[in-house]
Design a protein around this motif. Sequence first.
Motif, short mmCIF file in Angstrom:
data_model
loop_
_atom_site.label_atom_id
_atom_site.label_comp_id
_atom_site.label_asym_id
_atom_site.label_seq_id
_atom_site.Cartn_x
_atom_site.Cartn_y
_atom_site.Cartn_z
N LYS A 267 0.83 -1.21 0.00
CA LYS A 267 0.00 0.00 0.00
C LYS A 267 0.86 1.25 0.00
O LYS A 267 0.59 2.21 -0.74
CB LYS A 267 -0.92 -0.01 1.22
CG LYS A 267 -1.85 1.19 1.33
CD LYS A 267 -2.73 1.06 2.56
CE LYS A 267 -3.66 2.27 2.71
NZ LYS A 267 -4.53 2.14 3.91
N GLU A 268 1.90 1.26 0.80
CA GLU A 268 2.81 2.41 0.85
C GLU A 268 3.49 2.63 -0.49
O GLU A 268 3.63 3.78 -0.94
CB GLU A 268 3.85 2.20 1.95
CG GLU A 268 3.30 2.30 3.36
CD GLU A 268 4.37 2.08 4.41
OE1 GLU A 268 5.57 2.03 4.03
OE2 GLU A 268 4.02 1.93 5.60
N THR A 269 3.91 1.54 -1.12
CA THR A 269 4.54 1.65 -2.45
C THR A 269 3.59 2.27 -3.46
O THR A 269 3.97 3.16 -4.24
CB THR A 269 5.00 0.27 -2.94
OG1 THR A 269 5.97 -0.26 -2.03
CG2 THR A 269 5.61 0.36 -4.33
N LEU A 270 2.35 1.81 -3.47
CA LEU A 270 1.35 2.35 -4.39
C LEU A 270 1.14 3.85 -4.14
O LEU A 270 1.12 4.65 -5.07
CB LEU A 270 0.02 1.62 -4.24
CG LEU A 270 -0.14 0.26 -4.90
CD1 LEU A 270 -1.57 -0.24 -4.70
CD2 LEU A 270 0.19 0.30 -6.38
N ASN A 271 0.96 4.21 -2.89
CA ASN A 271 0.68 5.61 -2.55
C ASN A 271 1.84 6.53 -2.87
O ASN A 271 1.65 7.69 -3.25
CB ASN A 271 0.31 5.73 -1.07
CG ASN A 271 -1.05 5.13 -0.76
OD1 ASN A 271 -1.92 5.05 -1.63
ND2 ASN A 271 -1.24 4.69 0.48
#
Length: 281
Positions: free
Chosen positions: A73-77
Amino acid sequence: MDRKIAIVTGANSGFGLLSSIELASREFYVLATMRDIKKADELKKMAKTRGVESYITILPLDVTSEESIEGFKETLNEKYTSVDILLNNAGYALGGFAEEVGINEYREQFETNVFGVMAVTQIVLPFMRDQGNGKIINMSSISGRFGFPGLSPYVSSKHALEGYSESLRLELKPFGIDVFLIEPGSYQTNIWTSGKKVASRSLEKESPYYTYMEKIETELENGQEKLGNPEEIAAIVGDIAAGKVTAFRIPAGRGTKLTILLKAILPWNRVEKMILKKLSM
């Protein structure tokens, strides 16, 4: 980036691998995720052969791990502003007879095949809602429509996925987001030949179900020469992503549509007699 973004879970083999290549070939930029990125060699090799290696990024994602999901999720954001396609493909099949399958084994089956789908879907939905469009493709199975004996962990997880997807499609339609269910039958790289697990008690000769399980195993083995080409499923994924398919449920594979039809039109006692006769029970 001028390409739309597609996320694929379980991309190291089978339908996930082939769908990643297909989507990259259709001008998507693919985030190909897998639990162990050390198993990405086959995907990398095929991507290079097909000339699409520049359009695939391999990322770690264990759909059963909260820590891994948060990291993804952090990578996507941090790196992406949109997500256009999500293919929830990660999964495995657990067989065995209900009396002999441990409750924790059922839980593990659902953690991957159901809760993992839900967790990853929740990550991408804010992207899709904000942009007002998107497609979520859930890889189900004929087992999501028909309860075969000796496979209740897998069957029940796919039935749950079907119900979840029905609700999800109705919830997301007003936001311009479409949900799809692909329901494959038996395929060459299919879960029964490469990823199958069986609860250990059902494989022991002391089990009251041992003879029954042997007959089921024999039936599966005898059907291997009739297995379909998994490229067919990848092509369906590509067609959905390209907007060429609008149906919610897409049965695929030899005999799949007939099986669903027979269950719909025949009384259950007729259906079970046919199944038990085939297994000589």
